[in-house]
Design a protein around this motif. Sequence first.
Motif, PDB file in Angstrom:
ATOM      1  N   LYS A 195       0.835  -1.206   0.000  1.00  0.00           N
ATOM      2  CA  LYS A 195       0.000   0.000   0.000  1.00  0.00           C
ATOM      3  C   LYS A 195       0.870   1.256   0.000  1.00  0.00           C
ATOM      4  N   ILE A 196       1.911   1.230   0.847  1.00  0.00           N
ATOM      5  CA  ILE A 196       2.798   2.402   0.938  1.00  0.00           C
ATOM      6  C   ILE A 196       3.452   2.649  -0.423  1.00  0.00           C
ATOM      7  N   TYR A 199       0.736   3.902  -2.967  1.00  0.00           N
ATOM      8  CA  TYR A 199       0.316   5.258  -2.615  1.00  0.00           C
ATOM      9  C   TYR A 199       1.332   6.272  -3.143  1.00  0.00           C
ATOM     10  N   ASN A 200       2.603   5.939  -2.954  1.00  0.00           N
ATOM     11  CA  ASN A 200       3.662   6.891  -3.301  1.00  0.00           C
ATOM     12  C   ASN A 200       4.034   6.898  -4.775  1.00  0.00           C
ATOM     13  N   HIS A 356       5.477   8.207   4.165  1.00  0.00           N
ATOM     14  CA  HIS A 356       4.318   8.042   5.057  1.00  0.00           C
ATOM     15  C   HIS A 356       3.046   8.565   4.375  1.00  0.00           C
ATOM     16  N   PRO A 357       2.044   7.728   4.200  1.00  0.00           N
ATOM     17  CA  PRO A 357       0.835   8.181   3.493  1.00  0.00           C
ATOM     18  C   PRO A 357       0.081   9.251   4.287  1.00  0.00           C
ATOM     19  N   LYS A 358      -0.372  10.271   3.567  1.00  0.00           N
ATOM     20  CA  LYS A 358      -1.131  11.336   4.251  1.00  0.00           C
ATOM     21  C   LYS A 358      -2.583  10.909   4.424  1.00  0.00           C
ATOM     22  N   ASP A 359      -3.025   9.993   3.628  1.00  0.00           N
ATOM     23  CA  ASP A 359      -4.402   9.488   3.773  1.00  0.00           C
ATOM     24  C   ASP A 359      -4.403   8.307   4.739  1.00  0.00           C
ATOM     25  N   LEU A 361      -4.464   5.199   5.213  1.00  0.00           N
ATOM     26  CA  LEU A 361      -4.359   3.880   4.578  1.00  0.00           C
ATOM     27  C   LEU A 361      -4.018   2.773   5.565  1.00  0.00           C
TER      28      LEU A 361
END
Length: 490
Positions: A195-196, A199-200, A356-359, A361
Motif C-alpha cells: 500500500k505504501i 500510494y507513493n 508516510h501516506p497522508k491518507d 491507509l
Amino acid sequence: MIGRRAGKRGFPILPTTISSQELGNVMTESERTLLRADVLRQDPRLEQAMQLLRDAVTDAQAPLNKVCRPQSGRTIEYEELLDRLAAGRGGKTYFPYLSSGLGNGPWVELDDGSVKLDFITGIGVHGMGHSNLDLVTAGVRAALQDTVMQGNLQQNPPTVHVLERLLALARQHGAPLGNCLLTTSGAMANENALKIAFYNRAPADRIIAFDNCFAGRSIAMAQLTDRPKYRTGVPTALAVDYIPPSDAENSAESIERSVAALDKQLKRHPGKYAALWMELVAGEGGYYPGSTEFFTALIERANQDDVLIIFDEVQSFGRLSRPFAMQHFQLDQYADIVTIGKISQLCATFYRETLHPKDPLLSQTFTAASSAIEACLVLLDQMEQGSMFGPEGTNMQIHHHFASGLQRLAEQYPGQISGPFGAGMMIAFTPGDGSANAASELVHRMFAAGLMGFVAGGNPARIRFLPPPTVTKLEHVDAALAILGSILAD
Ligand SMILES: Cc1ncc(COP(=O)(O)O)c(C=O)c1O
C-alpha cells in the motif's frame, strides 16, 4: 464525574470547558505519585512468583534433551486429538505435531510423550527455543498489562519501546527508515508495504518480483507469490511481473540476465512499476541467497526509473550475520520499505518517513498481543547481548558447522542428498532426485526419527532447517546430523 449531555443519536458530547468542581481532584503537572500499575509491578510477590515459575519450568524441562519415542499408552489419545484437529480444520496437518506445551531450547515434547529436535520451529518462529525462561516471565509481564491485545486505539508503553528499538536496529548501519508499523502477520506487513509503495507511486499499478518468490497468503500476496496453485480461483488483485533470481553458481551471467530482464520489463511498462520486491534469501522458494553485487545491480537499474525497493525479510530476519538481511548484504542505503516477521514474534513494516501516506491507509484493531510485544523485547535483548552476529557470530558458525556436516553426508551417501544450500540459520539440502515425493518422504522419516525440518522450493524440492538462533549449539547440530545420517544409512 465530568458532566455529559446527550448529542444526536444519544452519543455523549463532552463540554468544551470543564469546571474545577467537575475536574475534582485532578493533579497539577508537578505532582507525580506511583501509578497503581507501578505498585503492582514493584510488588515483591511478583518477583518471587517469577522465580518460582522459572524454577518450576527449569525442573520440568531438564530431561528434555534427547530424542524420545512416543509413549505407547498415549498414542490412541494423541491420534484422536489429531483426528479432531483435522476434522475441525478440514484436513490433516503436515506433521502429526501437537506440542505438550513444554520444551527445552531446540527440544520439544509432543503430546504423545515423544521428544523431537525442532529445527523448523513453526517455520522460523520459535527462534528463542522452546519454553525459554525469559519468554515465560515476559508472558507473565504481558498478562499483567491489563489487555491481551494492543492496537491502533489501545497501546501501552512497551509498544513505544519496541518501536523505538526496532527502528534503531533497522537504522544501525545507515538504512534511512524513519517509520515502523506493527502488525500481526507477515502477509499483513507485506500488504502494508504494498500500500505504501502504490500510494507513493500512483498511478503505477505493477510490481516486479523474483521467479519463485513467496510473500504470504492474502489475496494480493497470493498474486505476488509465484505459485499458481496458491491462487486458484482467487481474482487477480495485482499485476506482477517476474525476473530470474540470483544463480550463485553463475554469478556474472546471472546478474546480466536478471538486469536485462528487469530492463526489458521497465521499458515494456514505463512508469507502471511501483516497487521491486526482493527476498534477499529466497525462503519458500528453496533457500537461494543472492549476493551484494547481484542486488546492487538490480536496485541501481530500478532506481533509474524511480521504482521503490522493498526487502521482504519475514523469514530471514535474525538469521544471517547481521540482524537484517539488508545489513548482511550491505544494502541499507537502498531500503525504501522493509518487512519482518516470524522470529520477531510480531510483524512490522519499516519505511522512509517521506513515504508516510497522508491518507488513512494504514490502521488495524490489533497490532500485536501484549505477550508478542514483550517477547519481541526479549528477542531484541538477546540479539544485542548475545553473540549471534558478526562474521564469527554463532549464526555463521552454526551455518558452517551444519553445512560441512551436510556436505560430508552428501559425499558419504551420493545420490541420496546433495547440497548444502542457504545462508546463516537458513540451511537446506536436496533429497534424492529433488522430487516433491522424495522431499516429503524424507521429511516424514526425519520427523518419525525425531528431527523436524520442512520442505521448500520445487524443481528441485529441498529440505530446510530453521534452527532457533539464540539457543542452538554445535552439539544440537551434531544430533541433527546423526539422525539424518542414520536415516540415510538405513
Ligand atoms: C518471505 C516471506 N514473506 C511473507 C511470509 C508470510 O508470513 P505470514 O505467514 O506470517 O503471513 C512468509 C511466510 O513464510 C515468508 O517466508
